[in-house]
Structures are given as structure tokens and as C-alpha cells.
Design an enzyme around this catalytic site. Structure first.
Site, PDB file in Angstrom:
ATOM      1  CG  ASP A 336      -1.841   1.141   1.325  1.00 24.31           C
ATOM      2  OD1 ASP A 336      -2.732   1.246   0.466  1.00 24.31           O
ATOM      3  OD2 ASP A 336      -1.682   1.959   2.260  1.00 24.31           O
ATOM      4  CD  GLU A 373      -2.218   2.308  -3.427  1.00 30.11           C
ATOM      5  OE1 GLU A 373      -3.390   2.645  -3.704  1.00 30.11           O
ATOM      6  OE2 GLU A 373      -1.799   2.243  -2.258  1.00 30.11           O
TER       7      GLU A 373
END
Length: 700
Positions: A336, A373
Site C-alpha cells: 500500500d 501501489e
């Protein structure tokens, strides 16, 4: 004669150097703190005990080795509950925030128990750490080791997948509940589940109260090495460890890999106004990026930023990944806001960041999938340039371009072609293959696929933030009515668009990622930021499996086709050149009239011819040629089957404008194209024809 010793069911386990380690007759406790002047171990008898039963002081002379505090306590067993407590300077102006009263979670804790407890003395009582012994019987379980190029990823929330009563499982909302639905996942055809955060995060607020807006998604880490206790059916301390492993083992038995969404970019301790729960009270200026030596840099958008390229933090992340891979048999990670790992200790983006390179090159992570990401909340956007060839990326450009084309946005045809062909503009220049692109149209963050074609605007009032939260740039449409409607014409176009995007996703070069529920048109009622909705807004509604069975059938046929057809999952980029001695290029693009496409024209329709791959990529000769006919205009079109395919046998595979079962032919036995090779392609639709076996390229 030397004989190989059979390993049987022996498993490779990994013991991190810190935390609580079970030894003969006791437990070794080790924790890093450079600036602490004293360290204590708090031992508890029961989960609900507000005060420790014993406090053991670390001896500075005998229990400190460099910056590591370590002591062995005899007579303790697995299941023991504990906290650390550290004394040191309270000097916020210089980044030090020691609090001698704070009960601290061990950064290397392998399980937590209980919740935050209420108290009237102002002392925060976080969940207790649990001493864990790794004695799980994995039997013959191993990592699946499927090539990333052959993957079909399914992003899902452990709790939300089975929490609804409609799931009709024995253990709803748990790791064990997921096991009960493995037959569904297997039949769907996905090869990997990407689990939204399963490491520990807060359930109650720091004073033991139910928060106004719970962090349902879990992007608020509290203990990186610990599986979330809230997803365990058995509420005894440490039970989540075995239940999580049982789930992984069962998924592997079904041939499904497990990828974890990990959040090494911030923690739940927040900024200077947040609580001291762990890192702040042990070495604040090491674990966090601070500006001016005192203020928390907020590249995560969540109050603080993990100092990922400090050697101590880098080591912690490194040990954590190894722990999940070798002690939990995890097959990969999605990082993330991974761009934060590209920031140095001053918050500056740097080339070849040590943490990113370490993850890619670590030999004990060599079998794992690593997915970034590739952006953060402070403006970094590294899609196409994150790390080396070992790193795959969530391709945000793919999401936006596919949405834009099917919505009918002008000037998007070239972008569609580029994304369909594997995004060579992003990855080829760096020597990275097409499967470095993780293609997605929706994710947990944003509209579901159903809502993408049902709402122009977000509807987040249920979040309690006056609809201010959530992205305003959704590239969505409602086709005449905002939200649910009985208007047949609107519903017809919406159904086509759902099929259009599903087909595009699963037939593109790269690796497709589906979001749990998109295959049955799950809705969040227009909420594009359901992070706090632990209710039926977010939960998987299993009634839709039957209600929207036609869409589910469509997706199952697509996943099966993708598995069978190397034509749509190449490991090298399309070149526009002939392969294997054929006169047909591996990819060619045509206008509706059959002539080569003029990319300078602002078309919203085209024909793509994708040839079967070379013998190198398809040694078994299973690949078939494909013709894809795109029409995102509001008018019906006549498109010509390209002349390069003349003389070959063609059958309709997909017609997104047709009602089920005519929308897809799983056995590729649909109608043949008209003899004049002119095909009617209705507005907002896609047709796909597939050739018979391509045999001439096998001649020697």
C-alpha cells in the site's frame, strides 16, 4: 555411501531476531531502543486484567546489548501475555516521546489479544501481546509458485466476504468462513486472493469505546507481524495464528495463492496528537519521518509516515516479510502506498531506494509476488518506474483509460489499444514484461463495477463526513438515472458496460485483478469510500450469486478462456511484426471499414487482430487468433473482419450486447461471422471472434 535424509513434513520456519522467542523452560524477550534509559516487561495473567501481575526490570548492565534490550524469563509458556514499558527523554522538540507510564505493544509481537481497555487514570491500555509457539502442522503444504503471468487476482476483505447472513456459513466474517467459500472461488476461476489488511489494527478506540467511524478496511496498522484477532472464530489469545494458517493451507490445497495487502507506510499512532502505543514510546525519531526533527511528515495522509529507509526500520520490514512468507506460507504482497518506500529519511524521493531493492533481491522472498501501489498521498506517482523487473504494479493508468474509453470519452482509442496490449509505454523501456502491469478497473477504493455504471457522483453521506470524503474523479456514468432504476433502456446499457469492462480486463495483456463482488454486480449504493462501513454496504451479498447468475457465468467463461489461451497472457510485448514465419503480425489495428487505423482520427470504435503467440511462448500450440471489435459510441456500427484472417475458421466468443447465454460461448462455438465479413456491432458493445487451431505456424 551418503544418503539424502528425507524431510517428510518438516517445514522451513523463520525466527525474527526480536520479540518473544520460546526457549526450553522459558521465553526470551528482545526489543530495540537506542534512547531508552530503562526498560520493563509487564506480564499479565488474563486478557481483561487492567494491571500486570508481574513487572520485570531489564538490567542495563546485563540485559542490554548495544541498542537491544534482551532478557530470558524462565517458567513462562506460549500464550503468555505481555507489554513493554520504556523510560526515556520526553523532548518532543527533538523527536523524543518516551512515556514511562505507557504500555507498549512489541513491534515484533506475533499475536495480540483483547482490545483497548477503559481506565480512569489517563493511561492507554492497548491489546496485549501474546507469546506464540510455531507448532502448526502444515503437512505437505508448499507455496503454489504459479507464474505471475498466469495469475488472476481476486481482491477481497476477509470479514466482508462471509459476514452477511446471506453467506450461510458456520463461522461468518472469519478466516474459517473463507474456507467454507473456497469452492466458489475455485469455480470462479481466480488463481490468487489478495487479502485487504490482515495484520493487526484497532477495533475499539484507545479508550475502549466503539469508534464513530470504525476502520473496516484495516489500513491502520498496529502490529505488523500479527494476524488480526478480529477475524478469528475462536476468541482465545493466539487462536488467530492457527486459524489464519488453516485458511492459507486450505486455499493452497485448492490451488489458490494468498497475497497480503501490507501497509508499511504509517501506523495507528497518528501525529503528535495521537497516542503512544508502540513505536513512539520506543524510538520515535527512528521509526517515523519527522520534519524539523519534531513534526510528523504525512506522506501517507494518515497522520504519520514510517521511516522505511532507516536501517532499523528497513530491517523490521525485511524480517516481517520473511515471517509471513515462511511461517504463514504467504505467496506475495501488495504494498500500500509503496512510493513511501522510495523516500529517504528526510522524505525525499530517491533513485534505487535500499528498501525497494532489498525486497526485490532477498533470496528468501524469491518465490513471492511483489506488487506496488506505486504512488503515495503526497504526490509521488511512480507507475511504470517503481523498482526493477521483480516488481509488478497496480496500473492506475489502465483503470483510468479503460473507464474513459467505455464511457465514450474522446481521444481514448489509442490509450485503449496501449492498455489492451500490456502498457508497453510504461514497462517496456525498463525491460519489464507485460505481467508487471496489474490491470484493474475497480478496487476496494472507489466505486464497485456496478456503481461505476450506475452513478455519476459519489454518495458517501453514510460515512458521516457530509460527502466530502472519497475521490471526485471517478470516470463513471449513470446513463440517464442516478442509482437503481426500472428503466429497461438504462439497465440494458449498464449491463453491456459491465460486460464490456469485464471482458476487456480479462482479455488484456498483463495480470487482471477483480474486486470481490464485481462478478455478481455488488453495489455499495454509490459509496466510493466505504472504509468505515462494516455493514451490508460493504459485505458480499450472496443472494446476488443467483440474482446475477448471468454475469457470474460470463466471468467464469472468461477466466477459463484466459487460463487456456496464451494469446492473452504473453510474457513479452506485442511488436506488430509477424512471428513464426506467418504473414500475420502479432497485433494489428483496423478501422470499421477494414483499413489500417488512422490514429490521428478521434475514433471510439476499432477492430483489433491479435495473433497466436510464438512457439517460445506457446510450445503446446494451444493459442488461437482473436478479433476484438470495440464500439463505445452511442450508434450501432458495421465493422469488417480483417482480411488477414480470411480463410480461417472463426466463431463468435463474446457479444456483450446479447442477452445470456448469447453473450458468451464458453466452448467458443458461437455463430460464424457473415459470409461478407461485415459484422454488426451495436452501440456500447464488444464482439470477440476466435479462430480455430492455428496449425501452419507449427511447420518445420
Amino acid at each position: 555411501m551418503l544418503m539424502r535424509q528425507p524431510t517428510g513434513n518438516l517445514q522451513f520456519t523463520y525466527q525474527p531476531p526480536f520479540g518473544a522467542t520460546v526457549q526450553d523452560g522459558g521465553v526470551q524477550f528482545s526489543v530495540f531502543s537506542r534512547s531508552a534509559t530503562a526498560m520493563r516487561l509487564l506480564l499479565y495473567n488474563k486478557v481483561n486484567d487492567p494491571e500486570p501481575a508481574d513487572i520485570i526490570e531489564f538490567d542495563r548492565d546485563t540485559d542490554r546489548w548495544g541498542d537491544v534490550w534482551s532478557l530470558s524469563v524462565q517458567g513462562l509458556n506460549p500464550g503468555q501475555l505481555y507489554h513493554f514499558q520504556a523510560s526515556g527523554p520526553w523532548d518532543p522538540e527533538n523527536g523524543q516521546r518516551f512515556d514511562s507510564a505507557a504500555r507498549l505493544i512489541d513491534p515484533y509481537a506475533q499475536a495480540l489479544a483483547g482490545t483497548f481497555q477503559k481506565g480512569d487514570d489517563g493511561v492507554v491500555r492497548p491489546p496485549k501481546c501474546v507469546v506464540v509457539q510455531d507448532d502448526f502442522d502444515w503437512e505437505d503444504d508448499r507455496h503454489v509458485r504459479r507464474d505471475l503471468s498466469e495469475s488472476i487476482i481476486y481482491e477481497m476483505h476477509v470479514r466482508g466476504f462471509t459476514r452477511s447472513r446471506t453467506a450461510k456459513v458456520k463461522c461468518p466474517g472469519t478466516y474459517l468462513g473463507v474456507i467454507e467459500k473456497i469452492p466458489y472461488l475455485k469455480e470462479l476461476g481466480v488463481t490468487a486472493v489478495e487479502l485487504m489488511p490482515v495484520n493487526e489494527f484497532p477495533i475499539l478506540d484507545i479508550w475502549g469505546n466503539s469508534p464513530e467511524r470504525p476502520n473496516y478496511w484495516g489500513y491502520d496498522p498496529m502490529a505488523f507481524f500479527s494476524p488480526h484477532r478480529g477475524y478469528a472464530h475462536d476468541k482465545r489469545p493466539g487462536a488467530q495464528v492457527n486459524e489464519f494458517k488453516t485458511m492459507v493451507k486450505a486455499l493452497h490445497a485448492a490451488g489458490i495463492e494468498v497475497i497480503l495487502d501490507v501497509v508499511f507506510n504509517h501506523t495507528c499512532e497518528g501525529n503528535e496528537n495521537g497516542p503512544t502505543l508502540s513505536f513512539k514510546g520506543l524510538e520515535n525519531q527512528v521509526y517515523y519521518i519527522l520534519s524539523e526533527g519534531k513534526h510528523y511528515s504525512n506522506y501517507s495522509g494518515c497522520g504519520n509516515t514510517i521511516n522505511g529507509n532507516h536501517p532499523v526500520v528497513r530491517e523490521m520490514i525485511f524480517h516481517c516479510l520473511r515471517h509471513w512468507v515462511h511461517n504463514y506460507h504467504i505467496d506475495g504482497f501488495r504494498f500500500d502506498l509503496a512510493s513511501i518506500l522510495s523516500r529517504d529519511r528526510g522524505g525525499n524521493l530517491i533513485p534505487n531506494p535500499p528498501m525497494v531493492e532489498l525486497i526485490a533481491e532477498d533470496p528468501l522472498l524469491a518465490d513471492t509476488k511483489i506488487i506496488a501501489e506505486a504512488w503515495d498521498a503526497a504526490g509521488a506517482y511512480q507507475v511504470g518506474s517503481f523498482g526493477n523487473h521483480r516488481w509488478a504494479e497496480w496500473n492506475g493508468r489502465y483503470r483510468d483509460d479503460i473507464r474513459g474509453f467505455w464511457r465514450g470519452d474522446g481521444g481514448t482509442l489509442g490509450a485503449l489499444a496501449t492498455r489492451l496490449a500490456g502498457s508497453s509505454d510504461l514497462y517496456q523501456h525498463a525491460g519489464r514484461p507485460p505481467f508487471c502491469s496489474i490491470n484493474f478497473i475497480t478496487s476496494h477504493d472507489g466505486f464497485t463495477l456496478n456503481d461505476l455504471v450506475s452513478y455519476k457522483d459519489k454518495h458517501n453521506m453514510a460515512n458521516g463526513e457530509d460527502n466530502r470524503d472519497g475521490d471526485n474523479h471517478n470516470i463513471s456514468d449513470n446513463y440517464g438515472v442516478e442509482g437503481p432504476t426500472r428503466r429497461k433502456g438504462v439497465n440494458t446499457i449498464r449491463a453491456r458496460q459491465v460486460r464490456n469492462m469485464l471482458a476487456t480486463l480479462l482479455l488484456s495483456q498483463g495480470v487482471p485483478m477483480l474486486v470481490s463482488g464485481d462478478e455478481i454486480r455488488r453495489t455499495q449504493r454509490g459509496n466510493n469510500n466505504a472504509y468505515c462501513q462494516d455493514n451490508d454496504i460493504s459485505w458480499f451479498d450472496w443472494r446476488l450469486v443467483e440474482k446475477n447468475a448471468e454475469v457470474l457465468r460470463f466471468v467464469k467463461a472468461l477466466t477459463q478462456f484466459r487460463k487456456n489461451q496464451p494469446t492473452v497472457r504473453r510474457t513479452s510485448f506485442l511488436t506488430g511484426q509477424p512471428v513464426d514465419g506467418r504473414l500475420i503480425s502479432d497485433v494489428s489495428w483496423y478501422s470499421d471499414d477494414g483499413h489500417p487505423l488512422d490514429w490521428n482520427q478521434h475514433h471510439l470504435s476499432m477492430v483489433a487482430y491479435i495473433a497466436a503467440p510464438s512457439r517460445v511462448e506457446d510450445p503446446t500450440g494451444q493459442g488461437r487468433d482473436m478479433v476484438m471489435m470495440f464500439n463505445s459510441t452511442g450508434d450501432d456500427r458495421i465493422q469488417h473482419l480483417p482480411e488477414v484472417g480470411r480463410g480461417m475458421k472463426w466463431n463468435l466468443f463474446i457479444d456483450t450486447a446479447a442477452e445470456s447465454p448469447g453473450d458468451i460461448y464458453p466452448d467458443i462455438d458461437g455463430p460464424m461471422p457473415p459470409s461478407n465479413r461485415q459484422v454488426s456491432v451495436p452501440c456500447h458493445s464488444l464482439k470477440v471472434f476466435v479462430s480455430g487451431r492455428v496449425s501452419n505456424r507449427r511447420r518445420k
